[in-house]
Scaffold this motif. Structure first.
Motif: not given
Length: 435
Positions: A21-22, A46-51, A164-173
């Motif tokens: 956690r954290g 992934i959703t479970l981990l975020a929760s 802020m509790g966001h999942i950060v999504l990083l593309p291969p760019m």
């Protein structure tokens, strides 16, 4: 009769939930994983981990999707050194494929159907220009065009989103100050971002259950040094080599652990994070398992380890109170926060002798040298105290001691205080070893 296996597993996962956690975890998802039928289960996990309060960064790849888009346009791809060459007329199609995939992943993370595990999850997904890139340039006469490498990571910007509790999504760019966009390796993005954030873990998804030996056996653990040796010895090749290099690089730069797990196995991510032994290959930058001096907080783990052996009559019973007063005599083997081995040294200074006592290794972790490491630690402690011999009493493991240089002794040879307390009903055999 109703099975409560799920209840047992859920309760025993609580130490891992608290530990994570954290913490920041970076996941790398290849394009093949996104096309796999198990991808929706990965999204749910992934959703479970975020929760559970885990800070998540997801770096995704798009190689099959890019290839499909180029094929549809009738354009031929070329590769060198394991990297796609991206000429300028390919770049719009590459960006189109990556953009479409990003939108698809965001849509899956936004799911909230009543009958789905993501009901009421309300996941927030953010992306942006957090990866700065530079061109690969010309190598061996090949101009890689708009294929690039990670130059810098805006770790502060990513941290703000994670806070802020966001999942950060990083593309291969990646992007440059000149306004150019570059096609990146998702392994490079994941590894560099994990290092920049000093993430707790880097999770690398692969089609197999993990890295495999030539005979197909799973490689359970590698240190960063061992991983580097395998890479330099060409013991790992192809895409597996790129994945292992990314894991190794992250660990060398401060990420504690990298896990290489299967995207095809349902629940592999949860098993890796919330069970003691995980599901894939662990690459560690520090000692995942260590032998150290016992502390008061280890008493519960020691009791859990030795109680089955006490019930079998292999070890003499010890109360919690006794362990609390004698914990400084103990050394333990700690594996991922769990005590899997212990031993104690009681010294008799007048006779320059020490007793190896309460010697135990969890049955699941025997035959891997842990007993020898505990013995070596006890011998080192005994020499430090100026003792000249070590003795042990046993009813079950006489051959183990004989194989390690102990000699059969007699009860009358025991130090006076030990002789006075010798339990004739147990009829333990006595073994001595000169130090």
């Amino acid at each position: 009769m109703k099975s409560n296996d799920w209840l047992h597993g859920f309760r025993h996962s609580s130490p891992y939930i608290n530990a994570h956690r954290g913490r920041t975890v970076v996941l790398t998802l290849p394009g093949d994983a996104i096309e796999h039928r198990n991808f929706i289960n990965i999204i749910h996990d992934i959703t479970l981990l975020a929760s559970l309060g885990i800070r998540l960064v997801v770096a995704f790849g798009a190689r099959p999707q890019i290839q499909s888009r180029l094929d549809d346009a009738g354009l031929e791809s070329s590769f060198s050194r394991g990297l796609r060459v991206t000429p300028d007329h390919h770049l719009p199609l590459v960006m189109e494929a990556i953009g479409g995939l990003r939108g698809y992943i965001e849509s899956q993370m936004s799911m909230g159907l009543v009958n789905s595990p993501m009901h009421n999850a309300r996941i927030r997904v953010s992306s942006g220009n957090y990866v700065m890139a530079r061109p690969v340039g010309v190598l061996d006469g090949t101009d890689f065009g708009y294929t690039g490498r990670v130059r810098r990571v805006d770790s502060r910007g990513i941290e703000q989103l994670l806070e802020m509790g966001h999942i950060v999504l990083l593309p291969p760019m990646g992007y440059s100050p000149t306004g150019d966009a570059f096609n990146l390796s998702y392994e490079d993005v994941g590894s560099q971002v994990a290092a920049a954030l000093q993430a707790e873990k880097l999770i690398v998804f692969i089609d197999d259950e993990g890295l495999l030996e030539e005979d197909g056996a799973l490689i359970r653990e590698l240190s960063a040094r061992q991983a580097s040796e395998r890479l330099h010895g060409n013991m790992v090749t192809g895409h597996d080599a790129a994945l292992l290099q990314a894991a190794c690089d992250a660990c060398v730069k401060g990420v504690r652990r990298a896990h290489i797990i299967s995207y095809a196995e349902d629940g592999a991510l949860l098993e890796e994070l919330f069970t003691r032994d995980g599901s894939g290959t662990l690459v560690s930058g520090d000692n995942y398992e260590q032998i150290r001096q016992a502390r008061v907080e280890d008493i519960g783990g020691i009791l859990e380890l030795i109680q089955p052996l006490e019930e079998q009559g292999i070890l003499v019973r010890r109360s919690r109170e006794m362990l609390e007063t004698e914990v400084d005599r103990f050394v333990v083997v700690e594996r991922d926060g769990t005590i899997v081995g212990c031993a104690a040294l009681y010294h008799y200074q007048d006779e320059s002798a020490g007793e190896l006592s309460c010697f135990a290794v969890n049955p699941e972790y025997r035959r891997a040298g842990r007993g020898d490491e505990l013995l070596a630690m006890i011998e080192k402690m005994a020499r430090g105290l100026g003792l000249t011999k070590l003795f042990a009493l046993t009813t079950q493991t006489e051959h183990w001691f004989l194989e390690r240089g102990f000699q059969v002794g007699e009860v009358k040879d025991l130090p006076g205080p030990k002789l006075a307390s010798y339990n004739t009903q147990r009829n333990s055999k006595v073994f001595f070893k000169n130090l």
